[in-house]
Motif scaffolding. Structure first.
Motif, short mmCIF file in Angstrom:
data_model
loop_
_atom_site.label_atom_id
_atom_site.label_comp_id
_atom_site.label_asym_id
_atom_site.label_seq_id
_atom_site.Cartn_x
_atom_site.Cartn_y
_atom_site.Cartn_z
N ASN A 108 0.86 -1.18 0.00
CA ASN A 108 0.00 0.00 0.00
C ASN A 108 0.89 1.23 0.00
O ASN A 108 1.80 1.34 0.84
CB ASN A 108 -0.93 0.00 1.22
N VAL A 127 -8.17 5.33 -0.10
CA VAL A 127 -9.05 5.49 -1.25
C VAL A 127 -10.48 5.18 -0.81
O VAL A 127 -10.82 4.01 -0.60
CB VAL A 127 -8.65 4.56 -2.41
N THR A 176 -9.91 -0.82 -10.91
CA THR A 176 -8.53 -0.33 -10.94
C THR A 176 -8.41 1.03 -11.61
O THR A 176 -7.77 1.95 -11.07
CB THR A 176 -7.62 -1.34 -11.65
N ALA A 187 -9.72 3.83 -9.45
CA ALA A 187 -8.87 4.06 -8.29
C ALA A 187 -7.59 4.77 -8.68
O ALA A 187 -7.11 5.68 -7.98
CB ALA A 187 -8.55 2.73 -7.60
N VAL A 188 -7.00 4.39 -9.82
CA VAL A 188 -5.77 5.04 -10.30
C VAL A 188 -6.04 6.50 -10.64
O VAL A 188 -5.18 7.37 -10.42
CB VAL A 188 -5.21 4.27 -11.52
N GLN A 196 -5.91 8.10 -7.20
CA GLN A 196 -4.57 7.99 -6.61
C GLN A 196 -3.63 7.35 -7.65
O GLN A 196 -3.46 6.14 -7.67
CB GLN A 196 -4.60 7.16 -5.33
N ILE A 201 -1.12 4.24 -7.35
CA ILE A 201 -1.50 2.82 -7.43
C ILE A 201 -0.90 2.18 -8.67
O ILE A 201 -0.43 1.03 -8.64
CB ILE A 201 -3.03 2.66 -7.41
N MET A 219 -4.77 -5.11 -8.04
CA MET A 219 -5.25 -4.27 -6.96
C MET A 219 -6.32 -5.03 -6.20
O MET A 219 -7.09 -5.80 -6.78
CB MET A 219 -5.82 -2.96 -7.52
N GLY A 225 -8.85 -0.47 -3.73
CA GLY A 225 -7.52 0.10 -3.55
C GLY A 225 -7.41 0.81 -2.20
O GLY A 225 -8.36 0.88 -1.43
N ALA A 226 -6.24 1.28 -1.88
CA ALA A 226 -5.06 1.38 -2.73
C ALA A 226 -4.11 0.19 -2.60
O ALA A 226 -3.08 0.16 -3.26
CB ALA A 226 -4.29 2.65 -2.38
N THR A 227 -4.45 -0.79 -1.76
CA THR A 227 -3.54 -1.92 -1.59
C THR A 227 -3.52 -2.79 -2.84
O THR A 227 -4.56 -3.09 -3.42
CB THR A 227 -3.95 -2.77 -0.37
N CYS A 228 -2.32 -3.19 -3.23
CA CYS A 228 -2.14 -4.11 -4.34
C CYS A 228 -1.53 -5.39 -3.80
O CYS A 228 -0.91 -5.41 -2.74
CB CYS A 228 -1.23 -3.50 -5.41
#
Length: 279
Positions: free
Chosen positions: A171, A176, A207, A210-211, A214, A217, A235, A239-242
């Motif tokens: 992250n 997000v 994705t 979310a991108v 942020q 990401i 992702m 998100g934002a954790t991948c």
């Protein structure tokens, strides 16, 4: 005092199908859960109260609307319980990170108080009670790899066992909010999930949105791919954790070492299975 693990939720795939009249989205997802997570403890008390500690506790809401307290009140009302509980949450899961932290904590509260109050309800009954608490709470009650449809509450077994798979969570230390990501979806139904399709051919339809909120990401996803050895890079949730899946711990740990120093939150862990001891 007794305790309950609240495993972090990850989405190995997340396909959005349509926006529903009730404001939710019909979706299809492969949910999985990790050895990493929060821990909820409880002992008997006259009323219900909650305290928080841990590295992400400051970002969590401890008021009456906290999902742990809402879950506790829902279970007490449904079961006719007049007993209380003193609850303490060790908060490790980042907030607004696509890891279902609040949902995992609410689900842990249902399982924990089910034991503390001697109810002995099966997980299926707890999952049904959990539906009004949030779309991810029912699957978090089970906390094992499952296929979800509808809002995510129509659950069924996923035929492939992912238990033990090494996973690296990354992250970039940004939050997000889920609502704006759903709102940014392009409304294009690109098809559902079939067990006959490999994970690498599935996707997370949130994705791009979310991108857009942020852009970092995209940097995380690119860095995980460039590090090599990952069997899947994706992702999680909104998100934002991948996440990246690996064939073995050594490959995962090499990737984690290569990403160190960027200031990102890194968590090497593994996917848990139905024998994780949840009750």
């Amino acid at each position: 005092m007794i305790s309950e693990h609240a495993p972090a939720k990850i989405n190995l795939a997340l396909h959005l199908r349509r926006r529903r009249p009730d404001g939710y989205h019909d979706l299809e997802s492969i949910f999985a859960f990790t050895a990493f997570g929060d821990t909820l403890s409880a002992d008997a008390a006259d009323g219900l109260n909650l305290t928080l500690a841990g590295p992400t506790a400051a970002s969590a809401d401890v008021g009456d609307d906290n999902l742990v307290l809402r879950a506790a009140r829902a279970l007490a009302a449904a079961a006719g319980v007049t007993a209380g509980a003193r609850l303490h949450l060790d908060k490790q899961i980042p907030v607004a990170a696509g890891l279902g932290g609040g949902s995992a904590d609410a689900a842990a509260a249902l399982r924990l108080l089910n034991r503390l109050w001697g109810l002995n309800w099966p997980l299926e009954r707890l999952a049904t009670l959990a539906e009004p608490l949030g779309a991810d709470v029912p699957v978090c009650v089970h906390s094992r790899t499952m296929f979800g449809a509808g809002k995510g509450e129509a659950l069924s077994e996923w035929p492939y066992n992912q238990a033990g798979t090494p996973v690296l969570l990354v992250n970039p230390r940004v939050a997000v909010p889920t609502g704006p990501v759903f709102a940014g979806w392009d409304q294009q139904d690109r098809g559902g999930i079939s067990a006959g399709i490999g994970l690498d051919r599935l996707r997370n339809d949130m994705t791009a949105a979310a991108v857009a909120i942020q852009p970092v990401i995209a940097d995380v996803l690119a860095a995980l791919t460039a590090a090599g050895e990952a069997e899947l890079v994706r992702m999680s949730g909104s998100g934002a954790t991948c996440l990246a899946l690996y064939a073995d711990d050594a490959a995962r740990d090499r990737a984690a070492a290569g990403l160190a120093g960027r200031g990102w939150w890194l968590c090497p862990t593994r996917i848990i299975g139905p024998d994780s001891g949840l009750r």
